[in-house]
Design a protein around this motif. Sequence first.
Motif, PDB file in Angstrom:
ATOM      1  N   TYR B  54       5.350  -4.581   5.214  1.00 41.05           N
ATOM      2  CA  TYR B  54       4.427  -4.524   4.079  1.00 41.05           C
ATOM      3  C   TYR B  54       3.887  -5.918   3.741  1.00 41.05           C
ATOM      4  O   TYR B  54       2.697  -6.145   3.701  1.00 41.05           O
ATOM      5  CB  TYR B  54       5.131  -3.905   2.870  1.00 41.05           C
ATOM      6  CG  TYR B  54       4.225  -3.774   1.657  1.00 41.05           C
ATOM      7  CD1 TYR B  54       3.382  -2.687   1.522  1.00 41.05           C
ATOM      8  CD2 TYR B  54       4.228  -4.754   0.663  1.00 41.05           C
ATOM      9  CE1 TYR B  54       2.531  -2.585   0.433  1.00 41.05           C
ATOM     10  CE2 TYR B  54       3.389  -4.651  -0.436  1.00 41.05           C
ATOM     11  CZ  TYR B  54       2.537  -3.567  -0.548  1.00 41.05           C
ATOM     12  OH  TYR B  54       1.705  -3.469  -1.632  1.00 41.05           O
ATOM     13  N   ARG B  55       4.772  -6.881   3.547  1.00 37.90           N
ATOM     14  CA  ARG B  55       4.323  -8.198   3.119  1.00 37.90           C
ATOM     15  C   ARG B  55       5.503  -9.155   3.158  1.00 37.90           C
ATOM     16  O   ARG B  55       6.652  -8.726   3.057  1.00 37.90           O
ATOM     17  CB  ARG B  55       3.784  -8.087   1.691  1.00 37.90           C
ATOM     18  CG  ARG B  55       3.214  -9.368   1.134  1.00 37.90           C
ATOM     19  CD  ARG B  55       2.504  -9.122  -0.170  1.00 37.90           C
ATOM     20  NE  ARG B  55       2.102 -10.425  -0.716  1.00 37.90           N
ATOM     21  CZ  ARG B  55       1.343 -10.593  -1.776  1.00 37.90           C
ATOM     22  NH1 ARG B  55       0.886  -9.542  -2.430  1.00 37.90           N
ATOM     23  NH2 ARG B  55       1.033 -11.810  -2.201  1.00 37.90           N
ATOM     24  N   VAL B  56       5.231 -10.439   3.275  1.00 34.24           N
ATOM     25  CA  VAL B  56       6.278 -11.452   3.170  1.00 34.24           C
ATOM     26  C   VAL B  56       5.931 -12.356   1.991  1.00 34.24           C
ATOM     27  O   VAL B  56       4.833 -12.906   1.933  1.00 34.24           O
ATOM     28  CB  VAL B  56       6.387 -12.290   4.467  1.00 34.24           C
ATOM     29  CG1 VAL B  56       7.464 -13.374   4.296  1.00 34.24           C
ATOM     30  CG2 VAL B  56       6.720 -11.403   5.664  1.00 34.24           C
ATOM     31  N   PHE B  92      10.893 -13.555   1.244  1.00 32.04           N
ATOM     32  CA  PHE B  92      11.393 -12.214   0.925  1.00 32.04           C
ATOM     33  C   PHE B  92      10.487 -11.231   1.655  1.00 32.04           C
ATOM     34  O   PHE B  92       9.290 -11.161   1.370  1.00 32.04           O
ATOM     35  CB  PHE B  92      11.361 -12.007  -0.587  1.00 32.04           C
ATOM     36  CG  PHE B  92      12.164 -10.834  -1.084  1.00 32.04           C
ATOM     37  CD1 PHE B  92      13.517 -10.726  -0.826  1.00 32.04           C
ATOM     38  CD2 PHE B  92      11.554  -9.836  -1.838  1.00 32.04           C
ATOM     39  CE1 PHE B  92      14.268  -9.655  -1.318  1.00 32.04           C
ATOM     40  CE2 PHE B  92      12.293  -8.759  -2.329  1.00 32.04           C
ATOM     41  CZ  PHE B  92      13.650  -8.668  -2.063  1.00 32.04           C
ATOM     42  N   ALA B  93      11.062 -10.517   2.627  1.00 29.44           N
ATOM     43  CA  ALA B  93      10.282  -9.609   3.470  1.00 29.44           C
ATOM     44  C   ALA B  93      10.332  -8.203   2.895  1.00 29.44           C
ATOM     45  O   ALA B  93      11.406  -7.717   2.528  1.00 29.44           O
ATOM     46  CB  ALA B  93      10.854  -9.609   4.894  1.00 29.44           C
ATOM     47  N   LEU B  94       9.177  -7.562   2.843  1.00 23.23           N
ATOM     48  CA  LEU B  94       9.077  -6.218   2.261  1.00 23.23           C
ATOM     49  C   LEU B  94       8.611  -5.231   3.313  1.00 23.23           C
ATOM     50  O   LEU B  94       7.675  -5.509   4.059  1.00 23.23           O
ATOM     51  CB  LEU B  94       8.068  -6.220   1.110  1.00 23.23           C
ATOM     52  CG  LEU B  94       8.417  -7.112  -0.067  1.00 23.23           C
ATOM     53  CD1 LEU B  94       7.234  -7.196  -1.024  1.00 23.23           C
ATOM     54  CD2 LEU B  94       9.646  -6.572  -0.773  1.00 23.23           C
ATOM     55  N   ALA B  95       9.258  -4.067   3.320  1.00 23.41           N
ATOM     56  CA  ALA B  95       8.898  -3.062   4.311  1.00 23.41           C
ATOM     57  C   ALA B  95       9.170  -1.674   3.757  1.00 23.41           C
ATOM     58  O   ALA B  95       9.823  -1.510   2.717  1.00 23.41           O
ATOM     59  CB  ALA B  95       9.684  -3.282   5.602  1.00 23.41           C
ATOM     60  N   GLU B  96       8.711  -0.680   4.492  1.00 18.69           N
ATOM     61  CA  GLU B  96       8.850   0.721   4.070  1.00 18.69           C
ATOM     62  C   GLU B  96      10.285   1.226   4.215  1.00 18.69           C
ATOM     63  O   GLU B  96      10.664   2.189   3.566  1.00 18.69           O
ATOM     64  CB  GLU B  96       7.918   1.626   4.891  1.00 18.69           C
ATOM     65  CG  GLU B  96       6.436   1.273   4.763  1.00 18.69           C
ATOM     66  CD  GLU B  96       5.888   1.509   3.353  1.00 18.69           C
ATOM     67  OE1 GLU B  96       6.483   2.321   2.622  1.00 18.69           O
ATOM     68  OE2 GLU B  96       4.884   0.856   3.004  1.00 18.69           O
ATOM     69  N   THR B  97      11.067   0.604   5.091  1.00 11.33           N
ATOM     70  CA  THR B  97      12.474   1.006   5.227  1.00 11.33           C
ATOM     71  C   THR B  97      13.347  -0.248   5.179  1.00 11.33           C
ATOM     72  O   THR B  97      12.869  -1.358   5.461  1.00 11.33           O
ATOM     73  CB  THR B  97      12.763   1.721   6.564  1.00 11.33           C
ATOM     74  OG1 THR B  97      12.566   0.777   7.629  1.00 11.33           O
ATOM     75  CG2 THR B  97      11.839   2.922   6.780  1.00 11.33           C
ATOM     76  N   ALA B  98      14.616  -0.041   4.854  1.00  9.79           N
ATOM     77  CA  ALA B  98      15.540  -1.173   4.800  1.00  9.79           C
ATOM     78  C   ALA B  98      15.688  -1.797   6.185  1.00  9.79           C
ATOM     79  O   ALA B  98      15.769  -3.025   6.327  1.00  9.79           O
ATOM     80  CB  ALA B  98      16.896  -0.704   4.270  1.00  9.79           C
TER      81      ALA B  98
END
Lengths: 158, 719
Positions: B54-56, B92-98
Amino acid sequence: MPDDLVEVRGTLDGEPYHAEVPVWASLLDALEAAGRPLPAGCRGGQCGSCTVSLDGVPAPACVVPAGAAAGAVVETARRAALPVLVEEMAAAGATQCGYCSPGLVVALSHLLRTSPAPDAPAVREALTGHLCRCTGYEAIVTATLAAAARLTSEISSI
Amino acid sequence: MRPDAVAKLTGEFGYATELHAPGELHGATVRSPVAAADLLGVETAEAMRVRGAYRVLTIADVPGARRVGVKTPDQPVLADGRVRHHGEPIAFALAETAEAARRMALLVRPILRPRPALLDPERALDADAPRVGPDGSNLVHRLRLAHGTARRGATGVRRRWRTGRQDAAFLAPEAGLALPDGAGGVVLRVATQDLHHDRAQIAAALGLPEERVRVELAGVGGAFGGREDITVHVHLCLAALLSGRPVRALYSRAESFGAHPSRHPAIMTYELTADPDGTFVSLAADLLFDGGAYASTSKAVVGVAHYFAAGPYRIPRVEITTRAVYTNNPVAGALRGFGATQVCFAMESTVDALAAELGLDPADVRRRNLLEPGEPLATSGQALAGVAAPASLLDALAAVPLPAATPAPGLRRGVGVAVGIKSAGLGDGRPEGAGIVLRADRHGVEIATAAPEVGQGVRAVLAQIVTECLGPVPITFADSTSALPASGGSKASRQTMASGGAALRAATRLRQRLGGATPVDLSALGDGTSIVVEERYDAPPTAAPDPRTGRGDPHIAFQLTAHRAVVDVNPALGTARVVQLVAAQDVGRALNPALVRGQLAGGTVQGAGFALLEEIPVDADGRGGAAGFGTYLLPAAVDVPEVIPVIVESGDPRLPFGAKGVGEGPLISSPAAVAAALRAATGRPVARIPAHPEDLATSHDPAATAPAAAAEEPAAVDG
Ligand code: FES
Ligand code: FES
């Protein structure tokens, strides 16, 4: 279903459950996917907080492959807990933060079902693989012995 | 019984680690692989190719204050051009799953240019040491006091003691869930020790007024000081605001070990002299605490260490210098005992060494020098008020029989005793109070408190206080949030006093409004009618000591504690087993004896763990950490076969109910008592805790069996 997922079905606390999880997932992951998370202090089989009863035997869910648990009867503390044990532990102050508690209750309920009159060293031995950071274990052991005494007197008074 | 006990035992209780929300994103933290470097950039392209990326987030995304901190705002929200310790959050890395977020975190590439790392705290103040601190100095805090005549005793010992890096090792790793509130603000559900401190730091970093940030207490799986500093908090709130979606994070066990501050490693030189009869004459102590890369609570920790460095003893001449320094080691901060644990080990070990030098029984030496109630502390000069006679704790220990069974063949048994002291409550001139709200209707009384239930049982204590005042009415609890009146944190063993005091006042007022009699009659309240009472308690004011002399009355109340440890050592292997631990503590009044015994047993075992097992290793490059409970060893049930808490009650008339906080006491003197027992069993100096097997093995090293010969420092100094 994408080919890197497996479907796991079984019985959880007396009800059928199912979850789709990656092939490498653990039973803990599968229970989380089924909406039934457990305390999980390490996810590596070292703390015992995720312990469930798996076909009647306590096991840390985080190191049981989900696929291997397919079809198994899984019970968490909700169903596996011996009520006398819960009463004695609550009265003795054997839970503080409680993160270790459901796993301990599964293991100790199993101990009391299989060996009705354990002594203190046997109770401590049964806690191998379980860590509690808060209580110092003393109240847990006292409560388990008290529960054992109540169970024994109930049996002998029949 | 605690109101949450059954839910916790049966697995119905929810924890922060289990939080989810529909549409959530998952966050994973990118951490520094090195201890010291310039951060030239953060490459995210490869990470963004992960399916579900998603985003960093980096420091460039932080709209408000770039630096925050529980006491001193010196800690970047995410690394800001430089990393100062291994494991420091960079992105901080953001994604749809852990799983995708974790993969992204592995693929984010920080561009680092190594800098020389300062790893030795003893070099921190050298002119040529690398600069770590925010304004070019590596000194976090320095305290000095010296008073009394210059006389020294005829006999003295000088010793150097070290303590290691203990971790809180609460069982539930850090976790949280942030949700945008739809109006530009954010809600954070998190396991914490202080909702309002968290809120202040989050709001500052987000550049929002505090009312736009709401912190809600999620189920806390242990704290012990390790949740005083923020971890996931700002990262999650920032991510939720920028994405407009709920965001959750859950640390792994290995990550948790490095993510919150540890206990300060300390190097402490003590020189204690006495007259031939064992009467103490002088103490000179130099305390160096390694604060790691950021200040955290270091200043307050060394304040406690400094003012309790001389223990509860009468010493005419004291001279103490205490410093906390910045290094590139992992951050140190709050942990149950808060500086008092380290100095208790040093002082009590020195007392034993001096007794040996004098040829006197260490128990007699202690009794000769322990303060009587009302006498001034050797450091601040504050009167030791509201406590039992310290010597009475030794009596309480002696009344408990030693273990009957003798050691197995080949093992050597040792018995050790230690006495410890620390303040209860913040003191030092800091405001010390708490607010509470009670709402009564015909069905019962609801308690609304921001005091975090972290496992210590504050809710049980508050419910008990309210029902003692009103009679047996049904009690429920409102969710603890930062929208409630501030209660201050669950720390410094203060909530029984602060929130307990507020609960007593509120319940008393509520009883008046209900006619004044106990039990109250709630059925008199009509349907839909409720009475709301808000109250607060403020502790008697304190003042920081005079910075020049170190004299003053900084403490609200005292926790006084003593331990006796019995250990068996295998002299060939250097392995030790605890046989029995006895903890005696003056708790003022035990409002809830089961809770108090639980605090005593739990803290005592944490102390035994510190003396024997628990240490976060830091390698020669400053990389610290533990992979899990296989390398960071916690005491298991079989390791502590008998723990006996002994409650001593000497009510402190200045406190509500006379009850003192009890949380930290049991972790003050238990490591020192175990170390003393190890020395008694082995004859080795045991100059550091945790003690390693090579510190305890004797049979292969004949020289080591003579204690004086093995001492690190000369045993006697000239008087
Ligand atoms: S989480 Fe499964 S054993 Fe620790
Ligand atoms: S009660 Fe907190 S870990 Fe056991």
